[in-house]
Design an enzyme around this catalytic site. Structure first.
Site, PDB file in Angstrom:
ATOM      1  N   GLY A  53       0.837  -1.203   0.000  1.00  0.00           N
ATOM      2  CA  GLY A  53       0.000   0.000   0.000  1.00  0.00           C
ATOM      3  C   GLY A  53       0.858   1.234   0.000  1.00  0.00           C
ATOM      4  O   GLY A  53       2.048   1.171   0.339  1.00  0.00           O
ATOM      5  N   CYS A  80       5.139  -6.101   1.678  1.00  0.00           N
ATOM      6  CA  CYS A  80       5.476  -4.672   1.735  1.00  0.00           C
ATOM      7  C   CYS A  80       4.725  -3.990   2.891  1.00  0.00           C
ATOM      8  O   CYS A  80       5.021  -4.245   4.046  1.00  0.00           O
ATOM      9  CB  CYS A  80       5.192  -4.023   0.383  1.00  0.00           C
ATOM     10  N   TYR A  81       3.728  -3.159   2.612  1.00  0.00           N
ATOM     11  CA  TYR A  81       2.994  -2.523   3.713  1.00  0.00           C
ATOM     12  C   TYR A  81       2.428  -3.596   4.651  1.00  0.00           C
ATOM     13  O   TYR A  81       2.441  -3.435   5.880  1.00  0.00           O
ATOM     14  CB  TYR A  81       1.850  -1.668   3.146  1.00  0.00           C
ATOM     15  N   HIS A 166       7.932  -7.501  -3.712  1.00  0.00           N
ATOM     16  CA  HIS A 166       6.663  -7.946  -4.303  1.00  0.00           C
ATOM     17  C   HIS A 166       6.836  -9.266  -5.059  1.00  0.00           C
ATOM     18  O   HIS A 166       7.285  -9.262  -6.206  1.00  0.00           O
ATOM     19  CB  HIS A 166       6.127  -6.875  -5.257  1.00  0.00           C
ATOM     20  N   GLU A 168       4.588 -10.980  -6.345  1.00  0.00           N
ATOM     21  CA  GLU A 168       3.529 -11.159  -7.353  1.00  0.00           C
ATOM     22  C   GLU A 168       3.855 -10.556  -8.713  1.00  0.00           C
ATOM     23  O   GLU A 168       3.202 -10.867  -9.705  1.00  0.00           O
ATOM     24  CB  GLU A 168       2.209 -10.574  -6.822  1.00  0.00           C
ATOM     25  N   SER A 219     -22.676  -8.524 -27.235  1.00  0.00           N
ATOM     26  CA  SER A 219     -22.094  -7.342 -27.865  1.00  0.00           C
ATOM     27  C   SER A 219     -21.118  -7.712 -28.967  1.00  0.00           C
ATOM     28  O   SER A 219     -20.709  -6.870 -29.745  1.00  0.00           O
ATOM     29  CB  SER A 219     -21.337  -6.543 -26.803  1.00  0.00           C
ATOM     30  N   GLY A 220     -20.725  -8.988 -29.007  1.00  0.00           N
ATOM     31  CA  GLY A 220     -19.697  -9.389 -29.959  1.00  0.00           C
ATOM     32  C   GLY A 220     -18.363  -9.595 -29.259  1.00  0.00           C
ATOM     33  O   GLY A 220     -17.453 -10.185 -29.810  1.00  0.00           O
ATOM     34  N   GLY A 221     -18.246  -9.102 -28.016  1.00  0.00           N
ATOM     35  CA  GLY A 221     -16.992  -9.257 -27.262  1.00  0.00           C
ATOM     36  C   GLY A 221     -16.884 -10.644 -26.619  1.00  0.00           C
ATOM     37  O   GLY A 221     -17.807 -11.454 -26.688  1.00  0.00           O
ATOM     38  N   VAL A 222     -15.736 -10.887 -26.002  1.00  0.00           N
ATOM     39  CA  VAL A 222     -15.466 -12.210 -25.432  1.00  0.00           C
ATOM     40  C   VAL A 222     -16.406 -12.521 -24.259  1.00  0.00           C
ATOM     41  O   VAL A 222     -16.942 -13.626 -24.151  1.00  0.00           O
ATOM     42  CB  VAL A 222     -13.998 -12.297 -24.927  1.00  0.00           C
ATOM     43  N   ASP A 223     -16.630 -11.523 -23.388  1.00  0.00           N
ATOM     44  CA  ASP A 223     -17.368 -11.809 -22.147  1.00  0.00           C
ATOM     45  C   ASP A 223     -18.808 -12.232 -22.421  1.00  0.00           C
ATOM     46  O   ASP A 223     -19.268 -13.262 -21.932  1.00  0.00           O
ATOM     47  CB  ASP A 223     -17.354 -10.590 -21.221  1.00  0.00           C
ATOM     48  N   SER A 224     -19.522 -11.421 -23.213  1.00  0.00           N
ATOM     49  CA  SER A 224     -20.927 -11.770 -23.433  1.00  0.00           C
ATOM     50  C   SER A 224     -21.057 -13.013 -24.316  1.00  0.00           C
ATOM     51  O   SER A 224     -21.975 -13.808 -24.129  1.00  0.00           O
ATOM     52  CB  SER A 224     -21.701 -10.587 -24.009  1.00  0.00           C
ATOM     53  N   SER A 225     -20.116 -13.202 -25.248  1.00  0.00           N
ATOM     54  CA  SER A 225     -20.192 -14.413 -26.086  1.00  0.00           C
ATOM     55  C   SER A 225     -19.988 -15.658 -25.233  1.00  0.00           C
ATOM     56  O   SER A 225     -20.693 -16.662 -25.376  1.00  0.00           O
ATOM     57  CB  SER A 225     -19.112 -14.393 -27.172  1.00  0.00           C
ATOM     58  N   LYS A 366     -10.605 -11.658 -16.407  1.00  0.00           N
ATOM     59  CA  LYS A 366     -10.715 -11.805 -17.864  1.00  0.00           C
ATOM     60  C   LYS A 366     -10.023 -13.076 -18.383  1.00  0.00           C
ATOM     61  O   LYS A 366     -10.574 -13.783 -19.221  1.00  0.00           O
ATOM     62  CB  LYS A 366     -10.084 -10.579 -18.524  1.00  0.00           C
TER      63      LYS A 366
END
Ligand code: XMP
Length: 510
Positions: A53, A80-81, A166, A168, A219-225, A366
């Site tokens: 942080g 870290c923090y 870090h 990660e 919508s044609g995007g990955v998520d809604s498809s 995603k």
């Protein structure tokens, strides 16, 4: 469902911690640092990570440890923090260092439980002002750097592990092993795989929806498809999917998506509304006005579809949306998160429709949706596509959006994106796009003077679009693309490449 809880103290890397855990096959949940112990326990935690942080543990109003967390005996991982906070709370001493340590550092003499299995040099990414000067009781130093004596400390017996650096981030190449060792210590079963996610989501959707009907806007995007594919598998004909083609997608994209979705037998209505959208954009140049006009048309087209379906089939109870985990964290007001543009989801539906929202992807990142997409049979070139804004090419067509200008942009974009694929650079780039500017300038072609448009190409590296750096695409590649564009799109005589990072720029130009 058991999880590892990540407490967010405002680090820009918090989401990355959660993603790394998911990559290792364990479910992780991000909670705000001020979460109460009951909030945390509600997520059935097997361990808790305390993120980094921007603050110092000595600043006024700094977030502390949730009351009672130390008494739970849960394995804790302070980064870290998070390390400084644990050190202070457990009786160690934290001081403000005279110099801020920032960048790569070599760990010396690393040992201890979390370093198990690590070999060779360990390069760690540091970014801190304060440092732990004396250890809490029961802790040992397990790594140092030239500037920081206590770069990592642990109390294996109590299951508390702390790092000043870090693990990660990519700049700590062997950090994954440390996170993996922590996961092992929590005893979590590593079963958060795409197959398992699919099974869990399908079961949950079936249980919630029963025999009711679900409406979904694609919508044609990955998520809604991908959501469409999941719902189709779980609900069959009780899914009513509507693909509103606003005519602002990339070359060939609407057709490809439609083919992929109808190919699995989805109950899909395709509405070609491109003329309606273009009509609404006549004379509109301001980017926010464009967004509003597109949002309004979208809602109108979708509402008409909903009403028609309801007249035909009776009540439809659920509206499905492809909301992802970052959107959920965003709207909950994550500490470090900057504000991004309002996405044009189906936000403005009239109240008399009275849908219940169904958002199966609320817990997913995603990348997880992409893996699901592939598992559900979306062709990999569709599943792996770069992010694309809801209002589509309209916002990349600076100035007025006309059929002719859209066509120019589509051709330029297609040349750029196809070349990225051809040169094997597409997957290395987080997002790439072309912009048609309103700028015209003089050029020379053959013996002819030209007076044509300037296009801009943009390619960025990013984790989630919140911050981004411009991608160092090879000069030869850029030269090839520039030649191809100017030679095959007569309306364009100049190509520029955007070398602005975000901030201060945004990814889209608008
Ligand atoms: P900016 O331009 O704000 O974009 O740096 C950040 C990311 O968000 C995408 N973007 C959108 N995505 N609907 C979306 O689904 C939108 O209206 C929208 N506007 C921007 C952008 O493409 C980038 O990935």
């Amino acid at each position: 469902m058991a999880s590892i809880v990540v407490l967010d103290y405002g680090s820009q890397y918090t989401r990355l911690i959660a993603r790394r855990l998911r990559e290792l096959g364990v479910f992780s949940t991000i909670l705000q640092a001020d979460a109460s112990l009951p909030d945390i326990l509600a997520h059935d935690p097997a361990g808790v990570v305390l993120s980094g942080g921007p603050k110092s543990v000595y600043d006024p109003d700094t977030p502390g440890l949730p009351d009672g967390l130390l008494d739970t005996g849960l394995p804790l991982f302070g980064i870290c923090y998070g390390m400084q906070l644990l050190a202070k709370e457990l009786g160690g001493e934290v001081v403000r260092s005279p110099v801020r340590e920032y960048g790569k550092a070599l760990l010396t003499g690393y040992r201890g439980e979390l370093f198990g299995g690590v070999e060779g040099d360990f390069v760690a990414w540091m970014s801190h002002g304060d440092a732990v000067m004396s250890l809490p009781e029961g802790f040992g130093v397990v790594a140092s750097t030239q500037d920081t004596e206590i770069a990592a400390m642990e109390s294996s017996g109590r299951g508390i592990y702390c790092m000043q650096f870090h693990p990660e981030v990519q700049h700590t190449p062997k950090g994954r092993t440390l996170i993996e060792n922590f996961v092992r210590r929590t005893g979590m079963v590593r079963d958060w795989t795409p197959e398992h996610i699919l099974e869990v989501m399908t079961r949950e959707v079936k249980e919630r929806v029963g025999d009711e009907r679900v409406m979904l806007a694609i919508s044609g995007g990955v998520d809604s498809s991908t959501l469409g594919l999941l719902l189709n598998r779980a609900l069959g004909d009780n899914l009513q999917a509507v693909f509103v083609d606003h005519g602002l997608l990339r070359a060939g994209e609407a057709e490809e998506v439609e083919k992929a979705l109808t190919g699995v037998g989805m109950n899909l209505t395709v509405v070609d509304a491109s003329e309606q959208f273009l009509g609404a954009l006549v004379g509109v140049s301001d980017p926010e006005d464009k967004r509003r006009a597109i949002g309004r048309e979208f809602i109108e087209v979708f509402n008409a579809q909903v009403k028609a379906k309801q007249a035909e089939l009776g009540a439809i109870r659920f509206l499905a949306q492809g909301t992802l985990y970052p959107d959920v964290i965003e709207s909950a007001g994550g500490h470090g998160a900057a504000n991004i543009k309002s996405h044009h989801n189906v936000g403005g539906l009239p109240e008399d429709l009275q849908f219940e929202l169904l958002e199966p992807f609320r817990t997913l990142f995603k990348d997880e949706v992409r893996e699901l997409a592939t598992l559900l049979g979306l062709p990999s070139y569709l599943a792996g596509r770069h992010p694309f804004p809801g209002p589509g090419l309209a916002i990349r067509c600076l100035g007025e959006v006309t059929q002719g200008r859209l066509e120019v942009l589509r051709r330029v974009d297609d040349i750029f994106i196809s070349a990225l694929r051809e040169f094997g650079l597409y997957d290395e780039t987080w997002q790439a796009l072309a912009v048609l500017t309103p700028l015209r300038s003089v050029g020379v072609m053959g013996d002819q003077r030209t007076y044509e448009s300037t296009v801009a190409l943009r390619a960025v590296s990013s984790v989630d679009g919140m911050t981004a750096d411009w991608t160092r695409l090879p000069h030869d590649f850029l030269a090839t693309v520039s030649n191809r564009i100017v030679n095959s799109v007569p309306e364009v005589n100049r190509v520029v490449f955007d070398i602005t990072s975000k901030p201060p720029g945004t990814i889209e130009w608008e």
